[in-house]
Write a protein that holds these residues in place. Structure first.
Motif, PDB file in Angstrom:
ATOM      1  N   UNK A 130      14.726 -22.171  52.179  1.00 63.04           N
ATOM      2  CA  UNK A 130      15.584 -22.462  51.026  1.00 63.04           C
ATOM      3  C   UNK A 130      15.169 -23.765  50.345  1.00 63.04           C
ATOM      4  N   UNK A 131      14.746 -24.734  51.139  1.00 62.31           N
ATOM      5  CA  UNK A 131      14.265 -26.000  50.575  1.00 62.31           C
ATOM      6  C   UNK A 131      13.068 -25.749  49.672  1.00 62.31           C
ATOM      7  N   UNK A 132      12.109 -24.974  50.179  1.00 61.38           N
ATOM      8  CA  UNK A 132      10.898 -24.691  49.408  1.00 61.38           C
ATOM      9  C   UNK A 132      11.224 -23.935  48.125  1.00 61.38           C
ATOM     10  N   UNK A 133      12.080 -22.947  48.224  1.00 64.71           N
ATOM     11  CA  UNK A 133      12.449 -22.165  47.042  1.00 64.71           C
ATOM     12  C   UNK A 133      13.153 -23.043  46.017  1.00 64.71           C
ATOM     13  N   UNK A 134      14.039 -23.903  46.469  1.00 63.03           N
ATOM     14  CA  UNK A 134      14.747 -24.794  45.569  1.00 63.03           C
ATOM     15  C   UNK A 134      13.787 -25.733  44.839  1.00 63.03           C
ATOM     16  N   UNK A 135      12.828 -26.264  45.578  1.00 57.03           N
ATOM     17  CA  UNK A 135      11.897 -27.210  44.951  1.00 57.03           C
ATOM     18  C   UNK A 135      10.969 -26.500  43.973  1.00 57.03           C
ATOM     19  N   UNK A 136      10.578 -25.287  44.307  1.00 57.37           N
ATOM     20  CA  UNK A 136       9.768 -24.505  43.363  1.00 57.37           C
ATOM     21  C   UNK A 136      10.541 -24.284  42.068  1.00 57.37           C
ATOM     22  N   UNK A 137      11.816 -23.974  42.169  1.00 56.74           N
ATOM     23  CA  UNK A 137      12.627 -23.773  40.963  1.00 56.74           C
ATOM     24  C   UNK A 137      12.788 -25.079  40.185  1.00 56.74           C
ATOM     25  N   UNK A 138      12.875 -26.194  40.892  1.00 55.27           N
ATOM     26  CA  UNK A 138      12.919 -27.493  40.221  1.00 55.27           C
ATOM     27  C   UNK A 138      11.661 -27.706  39.392  1.00 55.27           C
TER      28      UNK A 138
END
Length: 250
Positions: A117-125
């Motif tokens: 979830x951290x990785x996905x969130x940062x990609x969306x950022x």
């Protein structure tokens, strides 16, 4: 060694930090003049720590801070207050000491216990900031990288799953020897940058630097070999100790 590699040998670590600081300043000035902003991805480690300290001490009044935007090429899966946090290190050595708007700093939300979830969130950022849709890759103005004694860079470790990623920008990469996940930029994102700068210092890096720049081993064994910007500059800042086993002339 690829002809596209710009290998810059410095005598001492301090000269390396100074040369890298000048590169950051030049890249920032150029990017702001050409595109109105400067995007940089920071690295963790002892060499970047010294670079950030030098920039904070010598360039705090000279750089276009309101137009500079900071990201991280990788992060440990720990809260931002943890002593192992790459964000915390940059905050303490650089960001807290210069006049940068807090809104210009985009840390990895690594306090979330779900690494995926951290990785996905940062990609969306990243996609939101750069206005890029899925299938397109943002272009950072400068990505700073280090290199571990095993040849890893960012959190792309030898023979780890993230080396095979072709479409994601950020992934949670399980590192077996650490028994932990690391959040990391992927090779497609690293290789889309306008400029990538490796900072390598010390005799403990000498043997692997030789393998990365001159060796014939499979690239997956030394992930730093896989970083080659598609349409950008690749710069290696190395001190005399790190370069001591290279066969090419100074």
């Amino acid at each position: 060694m690829s002809a596209a590699v710009d290998l810059r040998r410095l005598n001492t670590p301090q000269e390396l930090f100074q040369a890298a600081a000048e590169e950051v300043a030049g890249a920032a000035t150029e990017a702001v003049k050409q595109r109105g902003q400067f995007t940089i991805a920071l690295s963790g480690g002892s060499t970047p720590r010294n670079l950030y300290t030098l920039i904070a001490a010598n360039a705090a009044s000279a750089l276009p801070w309101p137009k500079m935007f900071f990201f991280w090429g990788d992060e440990r899966h720990v809260p931002p207050t943890d002593s192992e946090s790459n964000y915390r290190m940059a905050q303490e050595t650089l960001l807290s000491k210069v006049p940068i708007p807090p809104a210009n700093v985009f840390r990895v939300p690594s306090e979330n216990p779900d690494a995926e979830a951290v990785a996905e969130s940062y990609e969306q950022t990243l996609r939101k900031f750069f206005h890029t849709e899925a299938g397109n890759i943002p272009r950072f103005d400068l990505i700073l990288l280090g290199m571990g004694p095993d040849g890893h860079t960012a959190s792309l470790f030898p023979e780890s799953a993230a080396l095979q990623e072709k479409s994601r920008l950020v992934v949670a990469n399980w590192v077996e020897k650490l028994k932990a996940s690391r959040i990391t930029f992927t090779l497609p994102l690293l290789n889309a940058a306008r400029r990538v700068a490796f900072l390598v210092s010390g005799t403990d890096k000498a043997a692997v630097l030789r393998e990365v720049l001159e060796g014939k081993a499979p690239d997956e064994k030394y992930p730093s070999k896989l970083v080659h910007p598609n349409d950008g500059k690749l710069i290696w800042f190395v001190d005399r100790a790190a370069a001591s086993e290279l066969s090419s002339p100074a």
